[in-house]
Scaffold this motif. Structure first.
Motif, short mmCIF file in Angstrom:
data_model
loop_
_atom_site.label_atom_id
_atom_site.label_comp_id
_atom_site.label_asym_id
_atom_site.label_seq_id
_atom_site.Cartn_x
_atom_site.Cartn_y
_atom_site.Cartn_z
N MET A 100 41.71 32.54 44.74
CA MET A 100 42.00 34.09 44.15
C MET A 100 41.94 34.14 43.02
SD MET A 100 44.84 37.05 44.24
CE MET A 100 44.43 37.09 46.13
N LYS A 101 41.41 34.54 42.02
CA LYS A 101 42.22 34.90 40.60
C LYS A 101 42.61 35.87 39.77
CE LYS A 101 37.82 31.40 39.29
NZ LYS A 101 35.78 32.13 38.59
N ARG A 102 42.64 35.38 38.93
CA ARG A 102 43.99 36.71 38.22
C ARG A 102 42.70 36.72 37.15
NH1 ARG A 102 49.41 38.86 37.62
NH2 ARG A 102 50.19 39.28 35.67
N GLY B 244 33.77 49.61 32.97
CA GLY B 244 34.54 48.05 33.12
C GLY B 244 35.73 48.51 34.28
N SER B 245 35.74 50.04 34.67
CA SER B 245 36.18 50.40 36.00
C SER B 245 35.66 50.08 37.27
CB SER B 245 36.50 51.36 36.36
OG SER B 245 34.91 52.47 36.46
N HIS B 246 33.84 50.17 36.52
CA HIS B 246 32.57 49.78 37.89
C HIS B 246 33.47 47.36 38.43
CE1 HIS B 246 30.90 53.17 38.06
NE2 HIS B 246 30.74 53.17 39.09
N LEU B 247 33.19 47.62 37.05
CA LEU B 247 33.97 45.57 37.65
C LEU B 247 35.18 45.31 37.99
CD1 LEU B 247 33.09 42.95 36.55
CD2 LEU B 247 33.96 43.22 34.32
N CYS B 248 35.84 46.16 37.77
CA CYS B 248 37.46 46.53 38.53
C CYS B 248 37.88 46.14 39.82
CB CYS B 248 38.47 47.33 37.81
SG CYS B 248 38.85 46.48 36.33
N GLU B 249 36.58 47.27 40.42
CA GLU B 249 36.27 46.89 41.69
C GLU B 249 35.07 46.52 42.07
OE1 GLU B 249 34.00 50.69 44.47
OE2 GLU B 249 34.62 51.17 42.56
N ARG B 250 34.75 45.86 42.37
CA ARG B 250 33.92 44.66 42.06
C ARG B 250 34.76 43.35 42.20
NH1 ARG B 250 30.77 42.40 45.24
NH2 ARG B 250 29.33 40.97 44.35
N LEU B 251 35.48 43.31 40.70
CA LEU B 251 36.11 41.93 40.67
C LEU B 251 37.26 41.82 42.05
CD1 LEU B 251 36.77 41.62 37.28
CD2 LEU B 251 35.57 39.77 38.76
N LEU B 252 38.23 43.01 42.98
CA LEU B 252 38.52 43.09 43.39
C LEU B 252 37.88 43.33 44.48
CD1 LEU B 252 40.76 46.15 42.81
CD2 LEU B 252 41.57 43.91 42.73
N ASP B 253 36.61 43.46 44.84
CA ASP B 253 35.61 42.94 46.39
C ASP B 253 36.04 41.81 46.26
OD1 ASP B 253 36.34 46.02 46.99
OD2 ASP B 253 33.99 46.55 46.30
N LEU B 254 35.90 40.98 45.43
CA LEU B 254 35.68 39.60 45.69
C LEU B 254 36.54 38.55 45.49
CD1 LEU B 254 32.58 38.96 42.35
CD2 LEU B 254 32.60 38.87 44.64
N ASN C 293 39.97 38.94 44.44
CA ASN C 293 40.70 38.82 42.68
C ASN C 293 41.60 39.55 42.56
OD1 ASN C 293 38.63 36.17 41.77
ND2 ASN C 293 37.31 37.82 41.86
N GLU C 294 42.49 39.37 41.39
CA GLU C 294 43.85 39.83 41.63
C GLU C 294 43.23 40.15 39.81
OE1 GLU C 294 48.18 39.71 40.41
OE2 GLU C 294 47.79 37.92 41.24
N VAL C 295 43.13 41.57 39.34
CA VAL C 295 42.91 42.18 38.50
C VAL C 295 43.76 43.01 37.27
CG1 VAL C 295 41.61 43.76 37.52
CG2 VAL C 295 40.29 42.69 39.74
N TYR D 254 46.91 44.53 44.37
CA TYR D 254 46.18 43.06 43.68
C TYR D 254 45.47 43.56 42.73
CZ TYR D 254 46.21 39.92 47.78
OH TYR D 254 46.83 39.64 48.87
N PHE D 255 45.88 45.05 42.80
CA PHE D 255 45.48 45.92 41.47
C PHE D 255 46.49 45.84 40.16
CE2 PHE D 255 44.19 49.83 38.40
CZ PHE D 255 43.24 49.21 38.26
N GLU D 256 46.53 45.84 38.88
CA GLU D 256 46.99 46.45 37.68
C GLU D 256 46.41 47.05 36.76
OE1 GLU D 256 51.57 43.75 35.05
OE2 GLU D 256 50.25 43.19 36.76
N LEU D 257 47.31 48.49 36.70
CA LEU D 257 47.57 48.66 35.20
C LEU D 257 48.26 48.65 33.78
CD1 LEU D 257 45.19 50.92 33.85
CD2 LEU D 257 46.64 53.24 35.09
N ILE D 258 47.85 48.26 33.02
CA ILE D 258 48.58 48.29 31.55
C ILE D 258 47.98 49.34 30.79
CG2 ILE D 258 49.77 47.33 29.84
CD1 ILE D 258 49.29 44.42 31.98
N ARG D 259 48.99 50.07 30.19
CA ARG D 259 48.01 51.31 29.47
C ARG D 259 48.73 50.40 28.15
NH1 ARG D 259 48.66 57.35 28.57
NH2 ARG D 259 47.43 58.13 26.64
#
Length: 94
Positions: free
Chosen positions: A1-3, A14-24, A26-28, A50-55
């Motif tokens: 697992m990558k961070r 970006g949102s679609h990339l986040c979703e795909r990386l999670l599906d693979l 990874n921690e996003v 495994y998903f974190e949001l930073i504004r």
């Protein structure tokens, strides 16, 4: 697992990339200031442990430990990138 950090993660791509990386598996970490992105694009990911949001604005320093970074932070249309040309350059180039 990558961070993995995705800047501009609340944008359309970006949102679609986040979703795909999670599906693979990874921690996003999704970072966005919502200038052109929207929280609605990633709200369905908020319950994923495994998903974190930073504004945060990519033009300001941020210190996080990651294995990979995808920089998708950029005003996405002429109306947005002409609004503040200096900030657009800082966003896109660093």
């Amino acid at each position: 697992m990558k961070r993995i950090l995705v800047t501009g993660g609340a944008g359309f791509i970006g949102s679609h990339l986040c979703e795909r990386l999670l599906d693979l598996g990874n921690e996003v970490i999704c970072m966005d200031n919502y200038f052109t992105g929207s929280k609605m694009n990633i709200v369905h990911l908020l319950g994923n442990p495994y998903f974190e949001l930073i504004r945060h604005d990519v033009t300001m320093p941020l210190f996080v430990e990651t294995d990979e970074i995808y920089n998708l932070a950029c005003p996405a249309s002429p109306v947005h990138y002409q609004y503040n040309g200096i900030k657009t350059i800082k966003t896109c180039c660093g």
